[in-house]
Design an enzyme around this catalytic site. Sequence first.
Site, mmCIF file in Angstrom:
data_model
loop_
_atom_site.group_PDB
_atom_site.id
_atom_site.type_symbol
_atom_site.label_atom_id
_atom_site.label_comp_id
_atom_site.label_asym_id
_atom_site.label_seq_id
_atom_site.Cartn_x
_atom_site.Cartn_y
_atom_site.Cartn_z
ATOM 1 N N HIS A 155 0.834 -1.226 0.000
ATOM 2 C CA HIS A 155 0.000 0.000 0.000
ATOM 3 C C HIS A 155 0.861 1.266 0.000
ATOM 4 O O HIS A 155 0.436 2.312 0.484
ATOM 5 C CB HIS A 155 -0.930 0.043 1.221
ATOM 6 C CG HIS A 155 -1.754 -1.192 1.387
ATOM 7 N ND1 HIS A 155 -3.023 -1.332 0.880
ATOM 8 C CD2 HIS A 155 -1.464 -2.378 1.975
ATOM 9 C CE1 HIS A 155 -3.492 -2.528 1.173
ATOM 10 N NE2 HIS A 155 -2.554 -3.188 1.833
ATOM 11 N N SER A 276 16.619 20.689 -17.393
ATOM 12 C CA SER A 276 15.448 21.504 -17.694
ATOM 13 C C SER A 276 15.917 22.762 -18.402
ATOM 14 O O SER A 276 16.998 23.284 -18.125
ATOM 15 C CB SER A 276 14.737 21.858 -16.387
ATOM 16 O OG SER A 276 14.045 23.083 -16.525
ATOM 17 N N LYS A 282 17.871 21.271 -12.208
ATOM 18 C CA LYS A 282 17.132 20.024 -12.412
ATOM 19 C C LYS A 282 17.951 18.893 -13.013
ATOM 20 O O LYS A 282 18.783 19.084 -13.885
ATOM 21 C CB LYS A 282 15.939 20.279 -13.340
ATOM 22 C CG LYS A 282 14.864 21.125 -12.707
ATOM 23 C CD LYS A 282 14.003 20.349 -11.753
ATOM 24 C CE LYS A 282 12.837 19.729 -12.505
ATOM 25 N NZ LYS A 282 11.994 18.962 -11.603
ATOM 26 N N GLU A 289 10.706 7.918 -16.932
ATOM 27 C CA GLU A 289 9.359 8.406 -17.238
ATOM 28 C C GLU A 289 8.885 7.914 -18.607
ATOM 29 O O GLU A 289 7.718 7.564 -18.785
ATOM 30 C CB GLU A 289 9.331 9.933 -17.184
ATOM 31 C CG GLU A 289 9.500 10.456 -15.765
ATOM 32 C CD GLU A 289 9.784 11.946 -15.752
ATOM 33 O OE1 GLU A 289 8.952 12.715 -16.238
ATOM 34 O OE2 GLU A 289 10.861 12.339 -15.269
#
Length: 475
Positions: A155, A276, A282, A289
Amino acid sequence: MALWGGRFESKTADAVFALSRSVQFDWRLAPYDLASSLAHVKALKENRLIDTKTSTKLTKALKELMVEVKNGEFLPKADDEDVHSALERGLKEKLGELGGAIRAGRSRNDQVATDFKLFLLDNMLNLAFKVCELNEALADKSKEYVDAIAPGFTHLQHAQPISFGHELAKHCAALNRDLERIKDWYQRTDLSPLGAGALAGSSLLISPGKSARELGFAGIAGNSIDAVSDRDFAAEALFIMALIGVHLSRIGEEWTIWCTSEFGWAKLDDAYATGSSIMPQKKNPDVAELARGKAGPLIGNLTGLLTTMKGLPFAYNRDLQEDKELVFTSIDHLLLLLPPLTGMVASTRFDRAKMAASAPEGFSLATEIADYLVRKGIPFSQAHEAAGKCVRICESAGKQLHQLSEQELLGAHPKLDGGVKKFLDAKGAVTSRTSPNGTAPKSVLKQLTALKNSIRRDRKWISNESKRFSGMMSL
Ligand code: ARG
């Protein structure tokens, strides 16, 4: 060049030609089409449907075309309808009308099914190879971190401490099943449709087994009507690829979370991270992803083909032309994604101290208390209750389980003495789970040995099966 027209008085409308044209995407089948044409010429000659001279000329021209296709000298033209018509034009340019002799005993219906199967058999081997590479990288990482202690989750809440190597090796178990599925699919798919003709078989070539063997197939499809309309092999391949996509997306999701500053477990190598355009600080996990994102089109392609096939009458229908782009894009997505994902996995460093520090958090050692009482003869339901009480005491006193006093422990259960303390240690809890599939480093190492052996067997199978495609050369 069109392969038909005799019964028509006027020319096809341009818009109709544009709609039905497939050569812009099915050109990828050219090497397989040429290989199956070579086998077909052999069969025509053996059945005395063409003489030796014609067969020699056709074979030579087909072999020349193979080279010209490979080096880009021979390309489809604007008026070629599909890969089959473009290549027949190529034969005719070399041999004149004699090039048309190849069409005897064959239809584009059995031809396209054969080409498509060969393409997929070949490319699913390429895919299996790349899945093996990722599996190997995960297994190596797992070994490197087998003694690192980390929290295990259910969970998305701390559950029980585990070996971080075990955490990584779980992905290998899923990828192993994907490899099993590819092998199983391969066997079922490896039957040649060549000789099924338009749908009814052939009166000219009555032993298609020979050309099937020539192409390395294990046998021939059992029903000619089914053979030209069956695309189960494509749907199954799309399912296998969709499920691989789902497995890769779960890897991607984990890596993404592990890279957050909240977790801070994973550090990506610069070569496998991106920046970025506006925020100079970043370092983004784009590979992870994209691994997560590609599951979308992979699942979409599967539902696309199943929808095209649903309710389709037998035998060949032009709807079936919609099968190819779905399969091509799924193959392309995975062959593009797997190498950088493998590189990302192989080059990621994990913070052992940070993972170990958070392993006992969230009272993840409560099960150890219950297990301790079970070993003392207490029924699990009571043991569970007592361990729950310990958690409650800790929560209200703001302490961890190992900080409970003897008195507090006995208060939770009369049999809960100080002896439990030595079990209230994440490393001890991990090391004690020595069941064969459990998290003890000793067990994980055994799991990894079995895994490495199975990867070795898979690699051997792939290299043996790939031999039959060495002359066909994917474009
Ligand atoms: N381009 C077609 C396809 O991909 C080849 C088969 C055409 N057959 C036909 N009967 N029109 O399905």
